[in-house]
Design an enzyme around this catalytic site. Structure first.
Site, short mmCIF file in Angstrom:
data_model
loop_
_atom_site.label_atom_id
_atom_site.label_comp_id
_atom_site.label_asym_id
_atom_site.label_seq_id
_atom_site.Cartn_x
_atom_site.Cartn_y
_atom_site.Cartn_z
N GLY A 192 64.45 3.49 42.42
CA GLY A 192 63.28 3.14 41.56
C GLY A 192 61.87 2.48 41.30
CG LEU A 212 61.53 5.61 38.61
CD1 LEU A 212 60.94 5.80 37.26
CD2 LEU A 212 62.12 6.27 39.53
CG HIS A 254 60.22 8.59 42.41
ND1 HIS A 254 59.32 7.51 42.44
CD2 HIS A 254 60.94 8.84 42.99
CE1 HIS A 254 59.80 6.63 43.33
NE2 HIS A 254 60.47 6.85 44.45
CB VAL A 272 52.18 12.52 44.03
CG1 VAL A 272 51.43 12.44 42.78
CG2 VAL A 272 53.07 14.01 43.49
#
Ligand code: PAF
Length: 300
Positions: free
Chosen positions: A31, A33, A37, A182
């Site tokens: 979580g 996020l 993700h 990323v």
């Protein structure tokens, strides 16, 4: 997007999706996020040309088993309202947000999954029991969801190799996808833990990626001594930031074994503390072909 905290409800929905002929994709997360993700969900969605054949499940579970006693379990960032909105926008079909009781109903789990050797090095050398916690929860998620494919971020490179080994050793029928890290525009790898950084630490943290790029370009220009690459990275991080280095290592990318010479694809991996925040990052580098040839001639 549906959301449930219950395994039974999740399985009912998965069964329905399967009856409709859909491929089930799992994206396990803890979580808070970020785009690292969401990019995985978007990537899965992109494979789904007619938008009807892929069922994307994202799990959000802060797994207590993978945190050491002095780690950040209690303060790990949480924001389910924001996470639900972002997951929905990224094309997730079902969000699975189990409680600790739902995942570990008998309290302490008597059965755990232990991948040996490759969990004793790099992060595993500093986070005792961490990968056992990861392997246990990921195998539970695989058993709960029975996904056809599962995504993991390449930022946690060792985690990916450990899960890959577990899947191979235990014959788990799932296709693993390592999704490229990323990064923020200044190169810092996206991580939920970046939210702990002070403004000054945040300013300094991109040195990690800059130093990894340095290492990669040394290898590209023919440097094949891992210790020289490692020293350069350590020196750059130490002079350009107040980060405290836990490790910087150059290892074989496919099995994390040590290399005497960089004559194969390697991963340069590091962990650095900025105050109480521990950041990890890595880069995969292919050996320079001439160096490979040179070494082959020398060795024979
Ligand atoms: O990478 C993570 O976020 C976690 O380690 C994972 C894979 C969700 C297991 O808890």
């Amino acid at each position: 997007m549906k959301i449930t905290e219950y395994i039974a409800a999740l399985r009912e929905n998965i069964n329905e999706a399967r009856e409709q002929g859909k491929t089930v994709v799992l994206i396990p997360t803890m979580g808070f996020l970020h785009y690292g993700h969401l990019a995985m969900a978007e990537d899965a969605r992109k494979q789904d040309e007619d938008h009807e054949k892929i069922y994307i499940i994202m799990s959000i579970f802060i797994n207590p088993l993978q945190f050491g006693p002095n780690e950040d379990l209690d303060k790990y960032p949480r924001n389910l309202v924001r996470d639900s909105r972002l997951a929905h926008e990224a094309g997730v079909d079902m969000l699975f947000v189990p409680s600790v009781e739902e995942m570990y109903p008998y309290g302490e789990s008597l059965t755990t999954v232990n991948v040996s050797k490759i969990t004793d090095i790099l992060c595993g050398a500093y986070r005792t029991g961490h990968f056992q916690g990861v392997a246990t929860v990921v195998s539970k998620l695989f058993n709960i969801v029975l996904p056809d494919a599962a995504y993991f971020g390449q930022k946690d490179y060792q985690q990916f190799i450990v899960i890959q080994q577990m899947v191979k050793d235990l014959n788990i029928p799932v296709k693993l996808i390592a999704y490229p890290t990323v990064r923020e525009s200044d190169g810092l790898a996206m991580s939920s833990r970046n939210s702990y950084l002070s403004p000054e630490q945040r300013k300094q943290a991109p040195v990690l990626y800059r130093s990894l790029l340095d290492g990669a370009s040394m290898i590209a220009s023919g440097e094949n001594r891992p210790e020289v690459v490692r020293e350069r990275i350590i020196q750059r991080i130490s002079t350009e930031s107040e980060g405290k280095i836990e490790y910087v290592e150059v290892r074989k990318a496919n099995d994390l074994s040590l290399v005497q010479r960089v004559n194969c694809t390697v991963v340069i991996a590091l962990a650095v503390h900025f105050g109480s925040t521990r950041l990890i990052d890595n880069i995969i580098v292919e050996a320079q072909k001439d160096v490979e040839k040179h070494d082959e001639i020398k060795d024979s």
